[in-house]
Design an enzyme around this catalytic site. Sequence first.
Site, mmCIF file in Angstrom:
data_model
loop_
_atom_site.group_PDB
_atom_site.id
_atom_site.type_symbol
_atom_site.label_atom_id
_atom_site.label_comp_id
_atom_site.label_asym_id
_atom_site.label_seq_id
_atom_site.Cartn_x
_atom_site.Cartn_y
_atom_site.Cartn_z
ATOM 1 N N GLU A 213 3.597 -11.001 1.133
ATOM 2 C CA GLU A 213 2.417 -10.619 1.124
ATOM 3 C C GLU A 213 1.916 -10.534 -0.421
ATOM 4 O O GLU A 213 2.051 -9.416 -1.255
ATOM 5 C CB GLU A 213 2.191 -9.355 1.675
ATOM 6 C CG GLU A 213 2.524 -9.062 3.147
ATOM 7 C CD GLU A 213 1.672 -8.111 3.983
ATOM 8 O OE1 GLU A 213 0.935 -8.391 4.747
ATOM 9 O OE2 GLU A 213 1.756 -7.104 3.481
ATOM 10 N N GLU B 209 1.107 -1.507 0.173
ATOM 11 C CA GLU B 209 0.079 0.013 -0.120
ATOM 12 C C GLU B 209 0.771 1.401 0.154
ATOM 13 O O GLU B 209 0.289 2.374 -0.157
ATOM 14 C CB GLU B 209 -0.942 -0.228 1.229
ATOM 15 C CG GLU B 209 -2.073 -1.154 0.919
ATOM 16 C CD GLU B 209 -2.785 -1.612 2.328
ATOM 17 O OE1 GLU B 209 -2.680 -0.864 3.302
ATOM 18 O OE2 GLU B 209 -3.605 -2.608 2.346
#
Length: 257
Positions: free
Chosen positions: A162, A92
Amino acid sequence: MLVAGNWKSNKSFNEAQEFAHAFARFPKAPLGVEVMVAPPAPYLAALGTKGVPFLLGAQNVSSTGPGAQTGEFTADMLSGCGVTDVIVGHSERRDGHGDDDDRVAEKVNRVLDAGLRVVFCCGESLHDRQSDVHFDKVLRQLESGVLHLSAEVMSRVVVAYEPIWAIGTGLTATALQAQEMHAAIRQWLSEAYDTDIAKRIPLLYGGSCKPSNADELFACQDVDGGLIGGASLDPESFQALVEAAGRAVMNREKPKA
Ligand code: PEP
């Protein structure tokens, strides 16, 4: 095993304190399990001063030192607030906040220079996976983010794999997908450093990890815990993940039949 919560931009300060109080009422983490929570940055100093029943992590850090950097906070400032761990390279931030590979590497250096532990995130997009370049993508991120580090500081590096397509989507990598990527990361680390260092670096899985799938993921040989977003917001579900990590530790210690 390390169970690390990433609250992102969630919770009021009161809610953060309530979480800490609720979590303190649970039994201590099982032997062999470390627990870390990364709340929003404005809460770190107060939580660090009050004392919380988990290691305190930061979700971000400046890539520079002190000086005329309006709005930035340095790794030393985090250290002074009681922070022990800093998440760097989260997708992000890579995708939405300008953390390219160079800046991520600078942040890694700053965190380690301040004596803190870095949770280095890497992971591929859905397009990368569908194009079968997911291993290359992740190993390239590692190369630019950590390959320059000395063997000595690698003891303060945690790697969190991730897959971007699994973050906050409810989609989870299968245990097989997680294990094969973690094994590739472990192999890369043993070639870049040595097998001893590679064995000791915790490799976390992140991406919609929750109580219902944690046992299966944590049972994978090369999965040493999780970086948890959504399921870290509720004390009960986060505690369930800590207990799942405890079961994984117990199962690893069982002598093989
Ligand atoms: C994350 O943001 O690091 C993460 C893993 O989020 P979630 O668990 O919500 O997918």
